[in-house]
Design an enzyme around this catalytic site. Structure first.
Site, PDB file in Angstrom:
ATOM      1  CG  ASP A  95     -10.807   4.971  41.889  1.00 25.72           C
ATOM      2  OD1 ASP A  95     -10.781   4.710  40.669  1.00 25.72           O
ATOM      3  OD2 ASP A  95     -11.310   5.885  42.177  1.00 25.72           O
ATOM      4  CB  SER A  96     -11.789  -0.745  42.650  1.00 22.81           C
ATOM      5  OG  SER A  96     -12.668  -0.197  43.269  1.00 22.81           O
ATOM      6  N   GLY A  97     -12.888   1.471  40.541  1.00 18.26           N
ATOM      7  CA  GLY A  97     -14.125   1.963  39.772  1.00 18.26           C
ATOM      8  C   GLY A  97     -15.393   1.564  40.721  1.00 18.26           C
ATOM      9  N   GLY A  98     -15.040   0.822  41.552  1.00 20.22           N
ATOM     10  CA  GLY A  98     -16.414   0.277  42.188  1.00 20.22           C
ATOM     11  C   GLY A  98     -17.310   1.337  42.874  1.00 20.22           C
ATOM     12  CG  PHE A  99     -17.258   5.724  45.673  1.00 22.16           C
ATOM     13  CD1 PHE A  99     -17.900   5.475  46.554  1.00 22.16           C
ATOM     14  CD2 PHE A  99     -17.149   6.697  45.040  1.00 22.16           C
ATOM     15  CE1 PHE A  99     -18.558   6.579  47.380  1.00 22.16           C
ATOM     16  CE2 PHE A  99     -18.040   7.943  45.511  1.00 22.16           C
ATOM     17  CZ  PHE A  99     -18.707   7.612  46.754  1.00 22.16           C
ATOM     18  CG  ASP A 149     -14.523  -1.579  46.782  1.00 23.83           C
ATOM     19  OD1 ASP A 149     -14.252  -1.239  45.582  1.00 23.83           O
ATOM     20  OD2 ASP A 149     -14.568  -1.211  47.764  1.00 23.83           O
ATOM     21  CD  GLN A 192     -16.096  -1.263  51.257  1.00 29.91           C
ATOM     22  OE1 GLN A 192     -16.931  -0.721  52.081  1.00 29.91           O
ATOM     23  NE2 GLN A 192     -15.726  -0.648  50.239  1.00 29.91           N
ATOM     24  N   GLY A 219     -15.689   2.692  52.391  1.00 29.82           N
ATOM     25  CA  GLY A 219     -16.988   2.848  52.931  1.00 29.82           C
ATOM     26  C   GLY A 219     -17.317   3.675  53.956  1.00 29.82           C
ATOM     27  CG  ASP A 269      -8.473   9.303  47.669  1.00 31.39           C
ATOM     28  OD1 ASP A 269      -9.520   9.703  46.695  1.00 31.39           O
ATOM     29  OD2 ASP A 269      -8.853   8.260  48.394  1.00 31.39           O
ATOM     30  CB  CYS A 307      -0.625  30.235  52.701  1.00 30.92           C
ATOM     31  SG  CYS A 307      -0.400  29.212  51.460  1.00 30.92           S
ATOM     32  CB  CYS A 309       0.634  28.433  48.143  1.00 34.51           C
ATOM     33  SG  CYS A 309      -0.666  29.432  47.826  1.00 34.51           S
ATOM     34  CB  CYS A 312      -0.767  32.910  49.670  1.00 32.04           C
ATOM     35  SG  CYS A 312      -2.359  32.206  49.931  1.00 32.04           S
ATOM     36  CG  HIS A 338      -4.677  28.839  49.035  1.00 35.08           C
ATOM     37  ND1 HIS A 338      -3.596  29.052  50.010  1.00 35.08           N
ATOM     38  CD2 HIS A 338      -5.803  28.221  50.021  1.00 35.08           C
ATOM     39  CE1 HIS A 338      -3.998  29.002  51.253  1.00 35.08           C
ATOM     40  NE2 HIS A 338      -5.319  28.678  51.271  1.00 35.08           N
TER      41      HIS A 338
END
Length: 379
Positions: A95-99, A149, A192, A219, A269, A307, A309, A312, A338
């Site tokens: 990611d950009s780091g902006g958030f 951003d 945005q 956003g 994500d 499940c 996995c 489980c 899980h």
């Protein structure tokens, strides 16, 4: 020059309009719609790369801001790039780091040049601009990079969001100009505009005119209702090119993954599945289950009987409760495994339902079983 990342459309669901596709990257193919586990500091917390491959994670996300602070992008570059540094040979998105700059950093000052802020770790004075964000991500060597951003808070005044959105477009152009490795790293822009349809339209128009290889919707999932988020998606996704990947940032609840896919999103994500797992909250076929609760102290059945996995197949609710209550790392590992397996398996179901032209039926069946129609078991 061939594009580093391309989108291949396979099928559109006749029932829902959702799309099935593949994103081709230098480190492999991503089947979409897909969920990307978040590995903030070059690791998905408590998980090994081998475990992520075992559950068939096609791509993971790492964080530009955090890796900039530690260990430093120069060290990652010296190690041969992020893939080699963390022993992950499948695709990576950074990611950009902006958030993080806007949500974690203290005493930040936004200028046209970039953002001055203090590290949340030690208070050091730092600066990130579009050019610096590109320098960091070029050093990390991710397959997909995000433009720097500004993510406006929610709620925010219309005029502030307008100025912020326009600045994000100008910053995106600067990112494009300073991106040093377009041959093997794709740069995605971030649409945005807050909750305002006209600003989303303006942002999409500005950014698509620059012809990025992919587009994200930022956003959202910042405190607004799910219904408002879906309304914004309804009028934003159609503004994005059909022949390029569409990425909804920071969204990872099961209902939002399905609803986002129905609206044409390809990539998602979120830290949700890993963060709640460490407190003993799990996603099961019957809805949310908090395994640390006292009612599971003598429950010797699997976390989710439906499940398959690793967790489980091998461990009981009683054992998981004991581990979580005792703050044992192994318990956090098992619940994290899980939850990630659950969401990745959910997305396999979404993809299969698109192929069978029955995604709306899949949604209704899942919501009924998960308890989402009565809103008692959601996240």
């Amino acid at each position: 020059m061939a594009a580093a990342v391309t989108y291949e459309h396979i099928k559109t669901c006749k029932q829902s309009g959702a799309r099935l596709g593949r994103v081709h990257t230098p480190h492999g193919v991503i089947d979409t719609p897909t969920f990307m586990p978040v590995g903030t500091l070059a690791t998905v917390k408590t998980m090994s790369p081998e475990e992520l491959k075992a559950m068939d994670a096609h791509i993971i996300l790492s964080n530009t801001y955090h890796l900039f602070l530690r260990p430093g992008h120069d060290i990652v570059k010296e190690a041969g790039g992020l893939h080699k540094f963390m022993n992950w040979d499948r695709p990576i998105l950074t990611d950009s780091g902006g958030f993080q700059v806007f949500s974690l950093a203290e005493m930040r000052k936004i200028t046209e040049e970039g953002v001055h802020f203090r590290s949340h770790l030690n208070g050091d004075k730092l600066f990130i601009s579009p050019e610096v964000a590109m320098e960091i991500q070029n050093a990390l060597g991710s397959d997909i990079m995000m433009a720097f951003d500004e993510c406006p808070p929610y709620p925010a005044e219309y005029e502030y969001v307008k100025q912020s959105t326009e600045r994000t477009s100008r910053w995106a152009e600067r990112c494009l100009k300073s991106h040093a490795r377009p041959e093997d790293q794709a740069l995605f822009a971030i649409v945005q505009g807050g909750m305002h349809e006209d600003l989303r339209r303006q942002s999409a128009r500005d950014l698509t005119s620059m012809d990025f290889p992919g587009y994200a919707i930022g956003g959202l999932s910042v405190g607004e209702s799910k219904q408002l988020m879906y309304e914004v998606l309804d009028h934003t996704v159609p503004l994005l090119p059909n022949n390029k990947p569409r990425y909804l940032m920071g969204v990872g609840s099961p209902d939002a993954l399905i609803e986002g896919s129905i609206r044409g999103v390809d990539m998602f994500d979120c830290v949700l599945p890993t963060r709640i797992a460490r407190n003993g909250t799990t996603m099961t076929s019957q809805g949310r289950l908090v395994v640390r609760n006292a009612q599971y102290a003598r429950d010797y059945g699997p976390l989710d009987p439906e499940c398959d996995c690793y967790t489980c197949r091998n461990y009981s609710r009683a054992y998981l409760r004991h581990l979580i209550k005792s703050d044992e790392t192994f318990g956090m590992r098992l619940t994290t495994y899980h939850n990630l397996h659950f969401l990745l398996n959910l997305m396999r179901g979404v993809r299969q339902s698109i192929m069978e032209d029955r995604l709306l039926d899949f949604r209704d069946e899942f919501f009924d079983k998960y308890g989402l129609h009565d809103n008692k078991k959601g996240f």
